[in-house]
Design an enzyme around this catalytic site. Structure first.
Site, mmCIF file in Angstrom:
data_model
loop_
_atom_site.group_PDB
_atom_site.id
_atom_site.type_symbol
_atom_site.label_atom_id
_atom_site.label_comp_id
_atom_site.label_asym_id
_atom_site.label_seq_id
_atom_site.Cartn_x
_atom_site.Cartn_y
_atom_site.Cartn_z
ATOM 1 N N ILE A 101 0.820 -1.216 0.000
ATOM 2 C CA ILE A 101 0.000 0.000 0.000
ATOM 3 C C ILE A 101 0.852 1.264 0.000
ATOM 4 O O ILE A 101 0.404 2.325 -0.386
ATOM 5 C CB ILE A 101 -1.026 0.065 1.170
ATOM 6 C CG1 ILE A 101 -0.374 -0.238 2.517
ATOM 7 C CG2 ILE A 101 -2.191 -0.835 0.899
ATOM 8 C CD1 ILE A 101 -1.309 0.016 3.684
ATOM 9 N N GLN B 263 5.145 2.571 -0.440
ATOM 10 C CA GLN B 263 6.574 2.308 -0.445
ATOM 11 C C GLN B 263 7.276 3.582 -0.015
ATOM 12 O O GLN B 263 7.283 4.569 -0.750
ATOM 13 C CB GLN B 263 7.008 1.882 -1.852
ATOM 14 C CG GLN B 263 8.504 1.954 -2.070
ATOM 15 C CD GLN B 263 9.163 0.604 -2.193
ATOM 16 O OE1 GLN B 263 8.660 -0.282 -2.888
ATOM 17 N NE2 GLN B 263 10.272 0.432 -1.510
ATOM 18 N N GLY B 264 7.769 3.581 1.193
ATOM 19 C CA GLY B 264 8.473 4.756 1.689
ATOM 20 C C GLY B 264 9.941 4.663 1.335
ATOM 21 O O GLY B 264 10.363 3.789 0.585
ATOM 22 N N ALA B 265 10.705 5.584 1.902
ATOM 23 C CA ALA B 265 12.136 5.567 1.639
ATOM 24 C C ALA B 265 12.772 4.380 2.355
ATOM 25 O O ALA B 265 13.720 3.778 1.880
ATOM 26 C CB ALA B 265 12.767 6.864 2.112
ATOM 27 N N GLU B 266 12.225 4.046 3.510
ATOM 28 C CA GLU B 266 12.869 3.070 4.375
ATOM 29 C C GLU B 266 12.210 1.700 4.330
ATOM 30 O O GLU B 266 12.887 0.685 4.452
ATOM 31 C CB GLU B 266 12.836 3.605 5.816
ATOM 32 C CG GLU B 266 13.852 2.990 6.715
ATOM 33 C CD GLU B 266 13.620 3.343 8.169
ATOM 34 O OE1 GLU B 266 12.648 4.060 8.475
ATOM 35 O OE2 GLU B 266 14.396 2.876 9.000
ATOM 36 N N ALA B 267 10.900 1.712 4.201
ATOM 37 C CA ALA B 267 10.184 0.446 4.349
ATOM 38 C C ALA B 267 9.035 0.323 3.366
ATOM 39 O O ALA B 267 8.553 1.306 2.818
ATOM 40 C CB ALA B 267 9.651 0.337 5.768
ATOM 41 N N LYS B 268 8.644 -0.941 3.175
ATOM 42 C CA LYS B 268 7.427 -1.213 2.414
ATOM 43 C C LYS B 268 6.297 -1.399 3.419
ATOM 44 O O LYS B 268 6.476 -2.075 4.434
ATOM 45 C CB LYS B 268 7.578 -2.524 1.637
ATOM 46 C CG LYS B 268 8.454 -2.418 0.424
ATOM 47 C CD LYS B 268 8.552 -3.775 -0.243
ATOM 48 C CE LYS B 268 9.446 -3.682 -1.462
ATOM 49 N NZ LYS B 268 9.781 -4.967 -2.021
ATOM 50 N N ILE B 269 5.166 -0.816 3.149
ATOM 51 C CA ILE B 269 4.003 -1.027 4.002
ATOM 52 C C ILE B 269 3.056 -1.954 3.240
ATOM 53 O O ILE B 269 2.589 -1.632 2.149
ATOM 54 C CB ILE B 269 3.304 0.312 4.338
ATOM 55 C CG1 ILE B 269 4.302 1.321 4.921
ATOM 56 C CG2 ILE B 269 2.139 0.074 5.283
ATOM 57 C CD1 ILE B 269 4.951 0.914 6.222
ATOM 58 N N ASP C 95 10.403 11.482 14.375
ATOM 59 C CA ASP C 95 10.039 11.896 13.007
ATOM 60 C C ASP C 95 8.576 12.331 12.982
ATOM 61 O O ASP C 95 7.755 11.795 12.235
ATOM 62 C CB ASP C 95 10.281 10.733 12.035
ATOM 63 C CG ASP C 95 10.186 11.169 10.588
ATOM 64 O OD1 ASP C 95 10.219 12.389 10.320
ATOM 65 O OD2 ASP C 95 10.066 10.288 9.714
#
Lengths: 330, 208
Positions: free
Chosen positions: B7, B9-15, B124
């Protein structure tokens, strides 16, 4: 239109001459004279004296290289800030003198924004990048959002170049230490854990610097310490850049500043861009470091968008922030 | 699980949206970064996963709305937690009316104070990391958080939000004062010192 730019924010006095051809920046010449202190760091007054001594020669050299005559110049641009006061004043004085003598308009520009615009101007497909600007004093992640260039992340203490130079001084290297540290780092094999300090999209280096100095004093090899410094700081820089790209949904990343000459940093940012299906751009080295061409180009872009500056507006601003610039040309 | 859906895709992780014991869950999967060396990557992924799970747990104990934890996998960097249905505060912040935005900011401030009263630092706090669900603000992504009693970290924590509002919601950035108003209502310590600290941090930034 031809613009002559005078850069003098810190260690270098640099003169660039550029021309606008179909909204692309053609660099006619880009000459630089850098102040190298006999020992220690940059003393602002000594650097300013250096700039005053050489500015006329560098202008002459740059004119000769560009193969133009003074009457061909349409605009005199200079770096209005941020930077070291005495150095800025010297460059501004040179710009005012030239402008008055040639009876040509003058334009003071923001040094950080110039690093970004030179990328857009000289690289054809570079249009809306996130800039990772890494130099001695400056470490910022800059991007265009809602009418301004905004700083999405920056150092909370010292610039990355400053961090490298300070470590360099610990191990007896002259300024600038970055290139030598890069050579040592290539031979490093053992990773020594160092503080990896990211707060939101901001970053801090001073704790890491102290820890690295301790490793060196405790007998770790200079190669391993340099390797560990590079791996840690550059990974953190790449991470904050990626965070800004993700948040802003931008598909381009641009490198700028003297530290962008480092191959390892370039490699990391390129790798990150590849993973996110984004494009990575880096201007050629003479346009990455502090240079006159980028100042000339930003002045030209601003002038052509209708901005005008009177002589009384040309006062320098040591604390000229990136987001203080009204970006009317985009 | 065969019905997994990416749902975000961030810089650090996939959600990833998934199911766990027939519940709808979110998996936060920290991605290996090939640009950094293994020694750094592995430590960052496992320590951030562990720290995040711990902070979510502690935040919940203080009555701050956070997802419920179902599973934590340190080796692979996966946290499995409940799915919060709602709007990202980032997406609605500039569109809701003034009064609602003020109330929202006060609520955000109160929650940050509850975290800070117990030395929980989010690390953050941006409007992307808050979800408005059922009129409650859920805090997500404690990935850069820490436990720290120092005024400095609380100041930096609030300063991150201030900067995020300035850059992402520049038109309504002044509403940060309502965040502080809410914060003041719940914060057990001396609010003057917190405000002073934020000012110091602002000044400390380059060229301010």
């Amino acid at each position: 239109m031809i613009s002559l730019g005078i850069e003098g924010t810190a260690h270098s006095i640099a003169i660039g001459i550029v021309e606008n051809k179909d909204n692309a920046c053609i660099v006619l010449s880009n000459m630089i004279k850098t102040f190298h202190p006999e020992s220690g760091g940059i003393h602002p007054r000594e650097a300013a004296n250096h700039h005053a001594k050489y500015v006329a020669d560098v202008i002459k050299d740059s004119m000769k290289k560009a193969e133009i005559d003074f009457k061909d110049i349409d605009l005199v641009s200079f770096s209005q800030g941020p930077g070291l006061g005495p150095c800025l004043r010297t460059a501004a004085t040179a710009a005012r003198t030239l402008s008055l003598q040639l009876e040509k308009p003058i334009m003071g520009v923001n040094h950080c924004v110039a690093h970004l615009e030179i990328g857009r101007g000289t690289i054809d497909s570079c249009d809306d990048p996130v800039l990772l600007y890494t130099s001695g004093a400056n470490t910022q992640v800059i991007a265009f959002a809602e009418g301004k260039y905004r700083v999405f992340g920056e150092t909370l203490d010292i610039g990355i170049g400053n961090c490298l130079d300070k470590f360099g001084r610990t191990i007896g290297l002259p300024f600038p230490s970055g290139p030598v540290i890069e050579k040592y780092a290539k031979k490093g094999r053992k990773y020594l854990p160092l503080p990896y300090s990211i707060k939101g999209m901001d970053i801090a280096f001073s704790g890491l610097l102290t820890a690295a100095q301790q490793y060196y004093k405790n007998g770790e090899t200079v190669e391993d310490v340099c390797y560990s410094i590079q791996e840690t700081t550059f990974a953190a820089l790449t991470e904050v850049t990626e965070r800004a790209m993700a948040q802003l949904e931008k598909k381009e990343v641009l490198l700028g500043g003297g530290v962008a000459a480092n191959q390892r940093l370039r490699g990391m940012v390129e790798e990150m861009a590849k993973e996110r299906d984004a494009r990575c751009f880096a201007p050629r080295i003479d346009l990455c470091i502090d240079n006159g061409a980028m100042i000339a180009w930003l002045g030209l872009v601003m002038y052509q968008s209708g901005i005008r500056m009177m002589l009384e507006d040309t006062g320098i601003d040591q604390r000229f922030r990136t987001d203080m610039v009204d970006v009317s040309w985009r | 699980m065969n019905d997994e859906k990416l749902i975000y895709q961030g810089a650090e992780a996939k959600i990833i949206l998934s199911t766990f014991l027939s519940k709808t869950v979110v998996k936060k999967h920290r991605i290996k970064k090939t640009y950094r060396i293994k020694e750094i990557d592995e430590v960052l992924i496992s320590s951030r996963t562990k720290e995040e799970a711990k902070l979510i747990h502690l935040a919940r104990k203080q009555g701050v709305c956070v997802p419920s934890l179902f599973d934590v996998d340190l080796t692979n960097g996966i946290i499995t937690m409940s799915y919060i249905k709602g709007d990202r505060v980032k997406d609605i912040f500039d569109t809701i009316d003034k009064k609602k935005r003020k109330d929202l900011c006060i609520m955000i401030g109160k929650n940050i104070a509850r975290l800070h009263n117990n030395d929980l630092i989010h690390g953050d706090i941006t409007t992307s990391n808050m979800i408005l669900s059922d009129n409650k603000v859920f805090f997500i992504d404690f990935g850069l958080g820490e436990i720290n009693h120092e005024l400095e970290s609380k100041g930096v924590d609030l300063h991150v939000l201030m900067e995020a509002m300035e850059s992402t919601h520049s038109k309504n950035a002044n509403d940060f004062e309502f965040v502080l108003e809410g914060y003041e209502k719940e914060y057990h310590g001396d609010i003057k010192r917190v405000k002073k600290k934020i000012e110091d941090i602002v000044k400390r930034g380059r060229y301010r």
